[in-house]
Scaffold this active site. Sequence first.
Site, PDB file in Angstrom:
ATOM      1  N   ASP A 226      35.625   8.046  35.034  1.00 11.10           N
ATOM      2  CA  ASP A 226      36.178   9.230  35.594  1.00 11.10           C
ATOM      3  C   ASP A 226      37.379   8.319  37.149  1.00 11.10           C
ATOM      4  O   ASP A 226      37.321   7.160  37.794  1.00 11.10           O
ATOM      5  CB  ASP A 226      34.903   9.719  37.326  1.00 11.10           C
ATOM      6  CG  ASP A 226      35.594  10.428  37.873  1.00 11.10           C
ATOM      7  OD1 ASP A 226      36.154  11.686  37.271  1.00 11.10           O
ATOM      8  OD2 ASP A 226      35.134  10.743  39.139  1.00 11.10           O
ATOM      9  N   GLU A 271      30.665  -7.690  25.529  1.00 13.09           N
ATOM     10  CA  GLU A 271      29.609  -8.821  25.357  1.00 13.09           C
ATOM     11  C   GLU A 271      28.687  -7.642  24.462  1.00 13.09           C
ATOM     12  O   GLU A 271      27.343  -7.941  24.214  1.00 13.09           O
ATOM     13  CB  GLU A 271      28.434  -8.923  26.438  1.00 13.09           C
ATOM     14  CG  GLU A 271      29.382 -10.014  27.082  1.00 13.09           C
ATOM     15  CD  GLU A 271      28.882 -10.179  28.743  1.00 13.09           C
ATOM     16  OE1 GLU A 271      27.605  -9.972  28.303  1.00 13.09           O
ATOM     17  OE2 GLU A 271      29.027 -10.618  29.650  1.00 13.09           O
TER      18      GLU A 271
END
Length: 561
Positions: A226, A271
Amino acid sequence: MTMSGKTLTPEERNTLIAQLSGTTDDQDWWRNAVIYQIFPRSFADGNGDGNGDFKGISAHLAHLAGLGVDALWVSPFYTSPQADGGYDVADYRNVDAMYGALHDFDDMLVKAHHLGLKVIIDIVANHTSDQHPWFQEALAAAPGSAARDRYLFRDGRGGNGELPPNNWPSDFEGPAWTRVADGQWYLHLFSEHQPDLNWDNADVLREFESILRFWLDRGVDGIRVDAAQCLIKEEGLPDLTESTRDTVDDPRFDCDRVHEIYRAWRSVVNEYDNRVMIGETPWIKDFSRSARYMRADELHTLFNFNYQFMSWSAKSARQVVQASLEQYVGAGSVSTWVMASHDRPYPVSKLGLTDLATTLVGIGPHNEQPNLELGLRRARAIVMLTLGLPGSACLYQGEELGLFDNTQLEAKYRQDPRFFTSPDPKYIVGRDGFRTPLPWNSSQTTFGFSTEGKSWLPQPDSYRDLCVDVQQFEEDSTLNLYRMLIALRRRFALGDGVLEYLESDRDDVLMVRNGKVTIMINFGYMPIAVPEGDMLLCSDPTVSGDDAELPGNAAMWYTSD
Ligand code: NOJ
């Protein structure tokens, strides 16, 4: 509805859709995905309190799988006083009681994954709620304390510090500063209940990395970032001037150091397998600056809001599509086309206005009332462009039903901060009108939105004809148009395609070809002859594969050799 000129029975259509369904599962899934935005308070209420919740979402996932979308983006559902529809977060690791509990989120996620749907969540990192424990701690602490340093507290100007520290306006009107009891001021680019965080503070960096991991560990597939351009402000918070406002030199946003944050986030996201970050960067006007957010070690893509702001003309549509494809593809990403969201009127309403006023925030009883018949024709036509374009597309809940804004919503129901801070609440009414609870079942109270017949915002009576249960059995309904478009888009791999622009001798007609599919949109009112080919679908259900003309305000997909 016809395919290659043959009318499908409802059974054939469902079989075709089932055959064509199935989502990709590779790391590039976001490059061609159809994403469906859920504004959770208004999607479906599963516990009967009149507010949408995770039980409601879980109960209606089949609708989304049947629609054929690849992913859901759920607007903020965290613990929040709801001062800005949940974009004011008080606890980033919990679900607001209104929406259920964490296990309801987990349950929804498992069910969505089981149906092949990815789930994207919304991370609000520019600001917290003023009820967040950090902000409460900051208010209780002294000026200059470590607690205050997590936000942007400053002394005021003027003899007694009675003037705000600089002249920045809030996006929600009025100054971007609010004064606290001891005389200091804090910055809020949005409402006063959304204090901006200080992204130069190590606690803030660490906290958000941990929040990202919290949700990635739970299994979410993506993050919508956002107000992504706002996190870092220019050093010293200088005044805005006429020459810097909304330019690359605007001190409020898009400062170079913001990219360090996204590089750090990307290394976290990398990851995990197949996860994606999509930025919301609406205030950046210069695409070369937007492109920087999509560098290989930052966000994967950005929502393309320019598309939403096109005017109703072939020229405007071509301009925005052509420029966007060049820009996003040139930046190594894809365009994520947006025609609707919880921040702008529904396409049916917007496209039914004589003055498109596309930047208008909310249509109220005193504004021009949309011509809904025209708006629906155009909304059905434009989605044939949206879903036919290469890249990803983001749909807003209810647009697949052809919903329109509740323009008659009375002031007493309004909750959007934009209404309360509006410079003219008679004409600038805010966003509640397009956050109306969805109509699912025509024979139930609240049209099946709530199990107990309650609804936090009233629904227009005329939503009855747009209910899912009505539309799913109407061959030519808007819902079935969307279902067919999404299925055909997948079958012809349009999301991965390359667009060619075809010449038309009419300047109110746009013709583009994406692989085997040609898309023709008539933005005018005069019918136009259709070239040789097999019609796949037309936005106007009265047109059949044998017709030689495409009427005005309509679009068609066809294949030709
Ligand atoms: C963008 C969101 O889409 C909007 O709804 C919200 O008001 C602002 N960011 C502030 O978080």
